[in-house]
Write a protein that holds these residues in place. Structure first.
Motif, PDB file in Angstrom:
ATOM      1  N   TRP A  54       0.851  -1.191   0.000  1.00 31.98           N
ATOM      2  CA  TRP A  54       0.000   0.000   0.000  1.00 31.98           C
ATOM      3  C   TRP A  54       0.893   1.250   0.000  1.00 31.98           C
ATOM      4  CZ3 TRP A  54      -5.390  -0.490  -0.061  1.00 31.98           C
ATOM      5  CH2 TRP A  54      -5.835  -1.795   0.049  1.00 31.98           C
ATOM      6  N   GLU A  55       0.927   1.922  -1.157  1.00 34.37           N
ATOM      7  CA  GLU A  55       1.807   3.079  -1.350  1.00 34.37           C
ATOM      8  C   GLU A  55       1.072   4.377  -0.998  1.00 34.37           C
ATOM      9  OE1 GLU A  55       4.979   3.176  -2.166  1.00 34.37           O
ATOM     10  OE2 GLU A  55       5.176   0.992  -2.309  1.00 34.37           O
ATOM     11  N   TRP A  56       1.116   4.756   0.290  1.00 37.75           N
ATOM     12  CA  TRP A  56       0.518   6.014   0.711  1.00 37.75           C
ATOM     13  C   TRP A  56       1.285   7.214   0.158  1.00 37.75           C
ATOM     14  CZ3 TRP A  56      -4.084   6.208   3.177  1.00 37.75           C
ATOM     15  CH2 TRP A  56      -4.549   5.021   3.747  1.00 37.75           C
ATOM     16  N   SER A  57       2.501   6.970  -0.271  1.00 40.42           N
ATOM     17  CA  SER A  57       3.309   8.072  -0.810  1.00 40.42           C
ATOM     18  C   SER A  57       2.721   8.640  -2.096  1.00 40.42           C
ATOM     19  CB  SER A  57       4.741   7.599  -1.062  1.00 40.42           C
ATOM     20  OG  SER A  57       4.768   6.527  -2.009  1.00 40.42           O
ATOM     21  N   ASN A  58       1.852   7.879  -2.787  1.00 38.57           N
ATOM     22  CA  ASN A  58       1.218   8.396  -3.998  1.00 38.57           C
ATOM     23  C   ASN A  58       0.389   9.642  -3.693  1.00 38.57           C
ATOM     24  OD1 ASN A  58       2.305   6.316  -5.535  1.00 38.57           O
ATOM     25  ND2 ASN A  58       0.506   5.012  -5.309  1.00 38.57           N
ATOM     26  N   PHE A  59      -0.258   9.636  -2.531  1.00 39.09           N
ATOM     27  CA  PHE A  59      -1.071  10.792  -2.148  1.00 39.09           C
ATOM     28  C   PHE A  59      -0.184  11.990  -1.833  1.00 39.09           C
ATOM     29  CE2 PHE A  59      -3.718   7.133  -1.437  1.00 39.09           C
ATOM     30  CZ  PHE A  59      -4.979   7.550  -1.826  1.00 39.09           C
ATOM     31  N   VAL A  60       0.943  11.731  -1.202  1.00 44.53           N
ATOM     32  CA  VAL A  60       1.879  12.812  -0.909  1.00 44.53           C
ATOM     33  C   VAL A  60       2.423  13.403  -2.206  1.00 44.53           C
ATOM     34  CG1 VAL A  60       4.045  13.413   0.226  1.00 44.53           C
ATOM     35  CG2 VAL A  60       2.504  11.761   1.299  1.00 44.53           C
ATOM     36  N   ARG A  61       2.779  12.537  -3.161  1.00 47.48           N
ATOM     37  CA  ARG A  61       3.295  13.007  -4.454  1.00 47.48           C
ATOM     38  C   ARG A  61       2.243  13.824  -5.197  1.00 47.48           C
ATOM     39  NH1 ARG A  61       5.656   8.107  -7.787  1.00 47.48           N
ATOM     40  NH2 ARG A  61       6.121   9.836  -9.222  1.00 47.48           N
ATOM     41  N   ALA A  62       1.007  13.362  -5.146  1.00 46.79           N
ATOM     42  CA  ALA A  62      -0.065  14.098  -5.818  1.00 46.79           C
ATOM     43  C   ALA A  62      -0.260  15.466  -5.183  1.00 46.79           C
ATOM     44  CB  ALA A  62      -1.368  13.291  -5.763  1.00 46.79           C
ATOM     45  N   TRP A  63      -0.267  15.519  -3.850  1.00 45.91           N
ATOM     46  CA  TRP A  63      -0.511  16.772  -3.147  1.00 45.91           C
ATOM     47  C   TRP A  63       0.631  17.763  -3.343  1.00 45.91           C
ATOM     48  CZ3 TRP A  63      -4.725  18.751  -0.975  1.00 45.91           C
ATOM     49  CH2 TRP A  63      -4.585  19.864  -0.129  1.00 45.91           C
ATOM     50  N   GLU A  64       1.855  17.242  -3.392  1.00 44.38           N
ATOM     51  CA  GLU A  64       3.022  18.116  -3.495  1.00 44.38           C
ATOM     52  C   GLU A  64       3.404  18.452  -4.935  1.00 44.38           C
ATOM     53  OE1 GLU A  64       6.103  16.124  -1.372  1.00 44.38           O
ATOM     54  OE2 GLU A  64       5.347  16.739   0.610  1.00 44.38           O
ATOM     55  N   SER A  65       2.664  17.926  -5.904  1.00 43.66           N
ATOM     56  CA  SER A  65       2.998  18.172  -7.309  1.00 43.66           C
ATOM     57  C   SER A  65       2.557  19.554  -7.787  1.00 43.66           C
ATOM     58  CB  SER A  65       2.365  17.101  -8.199  1.00 43.66           C
ATOM     59  OG  SER A  65       0.947  17.173  -8.118  1.00 43.66           O
ATOM     60  N   GLY A  66       1.823  20.274  -6.964  1.00 43.16           N
ATOM     61  CA  GLY A  66       1.350  21.599  -7.338  1.00 43.16           C
ATOM     62  C   GLY A  66       0.756  22.295  -6.130  1.00 43.16           C
ATOM     63  N   PRO A  67       0.242  23.506  -6.318  1.00 40.29           N
ATOM     64  CA  PRO A  67      -0.368  24.243  -5.196  1.00 40.29           C
ATOM     65  C   PRO A  67      -1.770  23.721  -4.865  1.00 40.29           C
ATOM     66  CG  PRO A  67      -0.507  25.547  -7.192  1.00 40.29           C
ATOM     67  CD  PRO A  67       0.284  24.321  -7.552  1.00 40.29           C
ATOM     68  N   PHE A  68      -1.831  22.472  -4.375  1.00 41.52           N
ATOM     69  CA  PHE A  68      -3.135  21.841  -4.178  1.00 41.52           C
ATOM     70  C   PHE A  68      -3.910  22.440  -3.015  1.00 41.52           C
ATOM     71  CE2 PHE A  68      -1.896  18.929  -7.329  1.00 41.52           C
ATOM     72  CZ  PHE A  68      -3.034  18.259  -7.737  1.00 41.52           C
ATOM     73  N   LEU A  69      -3.229  23.018  -2.044  1.00 40.24           N
ATOM     74  CA  LEU A  69      -3.956  23.706  -0.979  1.00 40.24           C
ATOM     75  C   LEU A  69      -4.706  24.902  -1.546  1.00 40.24           C
ATOM     76  CD1 LEU A  69      -4.662  24.032   1.982  1.00 40.24           C
ATOM     77  CD2 LEU A  69      -2.548  25.353   2.293  1.00 40.24           C
ATOM     78  N   MET A  70      -4.059  25.625  -2.453  1.00 37.58           N
ATOM     79  CA  MET A  70      -4.711  26.764  -3.105  1.00 37.58           C
ATOM     80  C   MET A  70      -5.873  26.292  -3.970  1.00 37.58           C
ATOM     81  SD  MET A  70      -3.033  29.535  -5.746  1.00 37.58           S
ATOM     82  CE  MET A  70      -1.725  29.901  -4.572  1.00 37.58           C
ATOM     83  N   TYR A  71      -5.665  25.197  -4.719  1.00 33.01           N
ATOM     84  CA  TYR A  71      -6.760  24.646  -5.525  1.00 33.01           C
ATOM     85  C   TYR A  71      -7.953  24.271  -4.643  1.00 33.01           C
ATOM     86  CZ  TYR A  71      -3.282  24.045  -9.293  1.00 33.01           C
ATOM     87  OH  TYR A  71      -2.329  24.248 -10.254  1.00 33.01           O
ATOM     88  N   THR A  72      -7.662  23.661  -3.497  1.00 33.39           N
ATOM     89  CA  THR A  72      -8.735  23.219  -2.596  1.00 33.39           C
ATOM     90  C   THR A  72      -9.511  24.408  -2.044  1.00 33.39           C
ATOM     91  OG1 THR A  72      -7.418  21.282  -1.966  1.00 33.39           O
ATOM     92  CG2 THR A  72      -9.246  21.878  -0.527  1.00 33.39           C
ATOM     93  N   VAL A  73      -8.780  25.431  -1.613  1.00 29.13           N
ATOM     94  CA  VAL A  73      -9.440  26.635  -1.095  1.00 29.13           C
ATOM     95  C   VAL A  73     -10.299  27.277  -2.177  1.00 29.13           C
ATOM     96  CG1 VAL A  73      -9.059  28.967  -0.209  1.00 29.13           C
ATOM     97  CG2 VAL A  73      -7.682  27.067   0.659  1.00 29.13           C
TER      98      VAL A  73
END
Length: 275
Positions: A54-73
């Motif tokens: 189970w590669e939980w790091s995929n979620f970290v890579r997805a989140w850190e690949s761009g300004p996803f916090l800004m996208y979410t807001v």
């Protein structure tokens, strides 16, 4: 003999429902499974449903690949902003159509129904030109204002308000309640399941909307999650399906949470509308 036939029919119904449920659920399960796999596992044949590790790091890579916090807001601001404006416009309009008699009412309601039949892609060009003239392109307002009124919301709430007994309205008027107070303190609470259901549908649609943010924005500062997720699909000339599916899981997680919280009201809404 009849009892055996009834049991067989019931069994066939359950099997049919199970098959239909699997058809809808399986793509989601496959997406969730892929989100936890490594790329060699994604490419292997025959494929496996469950990942070996189970590669939980995929979620970290997805989140850190761009300004996803800004996208979410941005997605939250747009979806919630649209929902608030739609409530503020749909409730009075639905109340007027349901409880008032005025010249042209049928014609106006017919126009509302016509709007339901027009895809947004058909009218996006004149809206884009208008918003460009106002200087609102590439702002969050360009994603909110075009959806400030909802024909579907007006139609749905009108049907709910029409089912409120006239005696309730007359009793409130005898107590000197204003029309504004009747609308917000009597009609709206009585139509709460329908309001919650409409709110859920509206939030899901605009949370997942890809087309409108794509044509109205050109900078990360105002783009939403679906646009950000679409940027995950390429890396060194290949598609990182596991990271992309992890991004999609991030996208749908809030929707799943809201759905499970509001499902009781959704069921009530269907029962309410069927009376």
């Amino acid at each position: 003999m009849k009892r055996v036939g009834a049991i067989s029919l019931k069994t066939a119904e359950w099997i049919g429902l199970l098959v239909v449920a699997l058809l809808f659920v399986f793509p989601f399960l496959w997406m969730a499974s892929t989100a936890f796999k490594t790329m060699p596992e994604v490419r292997q044949f025959p494929p496996s449903l469950l990942p070996e590790s189970w590669e939980w790091s995929n979620f970290v890579r997805a989140w850190e690949s761009g300004p996803f916090l800004m996208y979410t807001v941005n997605s939250i601001v747009v979806a919630v902003g649209i929902l608030v404006l739609q409530f503020l416009t749909a409730v009075p309009a639905a109340y007027a159509f349901a409880r008032y008699r005025f010249p042209g009412r049928s014609l106006l309601f017919g126009l509302v129904l016509v709007v339901l039949m027009i895809p947004g892609q058909v009218i996006f060009l004149p809206i884009y030109v208008q918003l460009s003239g106002w200087g609102l392109v590439n702002t969050l307002w360009s994603l909110i204002i075009p959806y400030a009124a909802s024909a579907f919301g007006i139609f749905l709430l009108r049907q709910a308000f029409m089912q409120v007994p006239d005696e309730v309205i007359e009793a409130a008027r005898l107590d000197n309640a204003s029309e504004w107070r009747i609308m917000w303190t009597i009609m709206v609470p009585m139509a709460k399941p329908v309001l919650v259901t409409f709110g859920l549908f509206s939030f899901i649609y605009h949370w997942n909307d890809y087309f409108w943010p794509l044509i109205m924005t050109n900078s990360d500062e105002v783009r939403t999650l679906p646009i950000g997720i679409s940027s995950l699909h390429m890396s060194d000339g290949g598609t990182l399906w596991n990271v992309m599916m992890a991004g999609n899981m991030i996208l749908i997680l809030p929707i799943l949470v809201i759905f499970f919280v509001a499902q009781r009201h959704i069921i009530k809404a269907f029962v309410y509308q069927s009376k």
